[in-house]
Scaffold this motif. Structure first.
Motif, PDB file in Angstrom:
ATOM      1  N   PRO A 146      -0.006   7.289   2.460  1.00  0.00           N
ATOM      2  CA  PRO A 146      -1.017   8.311   2.182  1.00  0.00           C
ATOM      3  C   PRO A 146      -0.364   9.555   1.580  1.00  0.00           C
ATOM      4  O   PRO A 146       0.814   9.821   1.813  1.00  0.00           O
ATOM      5  CB  PRO A 146      -1.607   8.627   3.558  1.00  0.00           C
ATOM      6  N   LYS A 147      -1.116  10.286   0.825  1.00  0.00           N
ATOM      7  CA  LYS A 147      -0.612  11.486   0.160  1.00  0.00           C
ATOM      8  C   LYS A 147       0.058  12.408   1.169  1.00  0.00           C
ATOM      9  O   LYS A 147      -0.488  12.678   2.228  1.00  0.00           O
ATOM     10  CB  LYS A 147      -1.772  12.221  -0.531  1.00  0.00           C
ATOM     11  N   GLY A 148       1.265  12.863   0.837  1.00  0.00           N
ATOM     12  CA  GLY A 148       1.987  13.779   1.702  1.00  0.00           C
ATOM     13  C   GLY A 148       2.840  13.077   2.739  1.00  0.00           C
ATOM     14  O   GLY A 148       3.478  13.727   3.549  1.00  0.00           O
ATOM     15  N   GLN A 149       2.887  11.740   2.718  1.00  0.00           N
ATOM     16  CA  GLN A 149       3.636  11.036   3.742  1.00  0.00           C
ATOM     17  C   GLN A 149       4.774  10.185   3.186  1.00  0.00           C
ATOM     18  O   GLN A 149       5.369   9.420   3.925  1.00  0.00           O
ATOM     19  CB  GLN A 149       2.682  10.192   4.582  1.00  0.00           C
ATOM     20  N   SER A 150       5.078  10.337   1.913  1.00  0.00           N
ATOM     21  CA  SER A 150       6.230   9.617   1.372  1.00  0.00           C
ATOM     22  C   SER A 150       7.498  10.344   1.816  1.00  0.00           C
ATOM     23  O   SER A 150       7.461  11.501   2.247  1.00  0.00           O
ATOM     24  CB  SER A 150       6.164   9.561  -0.151  1.00  0.00           C
ATOM     25  N   LYS A 199       0.865  -1.178   0.000  1.00  0.00           N
ATOM     26  CA  LYS A 199       0.000   0.000   0.000  1.00  0.00           C
ATOM     27  C   LYS A 199       0.900   1.225   0.000  1.00  0.00           C
ATOM     28  O   LYS A 199       1.728   1.389   0.891  1.00  0.00           O
ATOM     29  CB  LYS A 199      -0.884   0.020   1.246  1.00  0.00           C
ATOM     30  N   PRO A 200       0.767   2.085  -1.001  1.00  0.00           N
ATOM     31  CA  PRO A 200       1.584   3.295  -0.990  1.00  0.00           C
ATOM     32  C   PRO A 200       1.196   4.166   0.210  1.00  0.00           C
ATOM     33  O   PRO A 200       0.064   4.102   0.686  1.00  0.00           O
ATOM     34  CB  PRO A 200       1.235   3.986  -2.309  1.00  0.00           C
ATOM     35  N   ASP A 202       7.905  13.545  -0.155  1.00  0.00           N
ATOM     36  CA  ASP A 202       6.991  14.596   0.296  1.00  0.00           C
ATOM     37  C   ASP A 202       7.503  15.253   1.565  1.00  0.00           C
ATOM     38  O   ASP A 202       7.414  16.468   1.743  1.00  0.00           O
ATOM     39  CB  ASP A 202       5.592  14.032   0.549  1.00  0.00           C
ATOM     40  N   ARG A 203       8.041  14.445   2.456  1.00  0.00           N
ATOM     41  CA  ARG A 203       8.552  14.974   3.719  1.00  0.00           C
ATOM     42  C   ARG A 203       9.819  15.801   3.499  1.00  0.00           C
ATOM     43  O   ARG A 203      10.039  16.807   4.179  1.00  0.00           O
ATOM     44  CB  ARG A 203       8.787  13.827   4.689  1.00  0.00           C
TER      45      ARG A 203
END
Length: 105
Positions: A32-36, A29-30, A39-40
């Motif tokens: 959640p948006k903004g939590q890769s 499961k990738p 992104d961080r």
């Protein structure tokens, strides 16, 4: 007694040939948006973290300060992708390690 040709078809869907339960596979499961990791890293960039040249270990520590734990190899892969997309700059300094920065804003 010899097994009949169709004997294995009587196994349940959750059993293997020996009748043992099959190991469940963990589904990917990738995040959640903004939590890769990438992104961080971009959050750090928005906070001005990359006004100074930073190495991989420094970036891992910067993420840790925010409460995000990532391994050095995860951060390195994310930084490479961000560099390829033109979202961060990098240069080699001293002993040949990449230093990442952003001076375009």
């Amino acid at each position: 007694m010899p097994l009949e040709a169709g004997a294995n078809s009587a196994l349940a869907d959750d059993e293997d040939q020996t009748g043992k339960p099959k190991a469940k596979r963990k589904s990917f499961k990738p995040p959640p948006k903004g939590q890769s990791c990438a992104d961080r890293i971009l959050v750090l960039k928005a906070d001005g973290f990359f006004k100074q040249h930073r190495g991989g270990v420094e970036i891992v520590e910067g993420l840790k300060v925010k409460g995000w734990t990532h391994k050095t190899n995860q951060v390195g892969a994310a930084l490479t992708k961000l560099f390829e997309k033109g979202m961060i700059q990098r240069t080699k300094e001293g002993n040949g390690n990449w230093k990442y920065y952003w001076d375009r804003e």
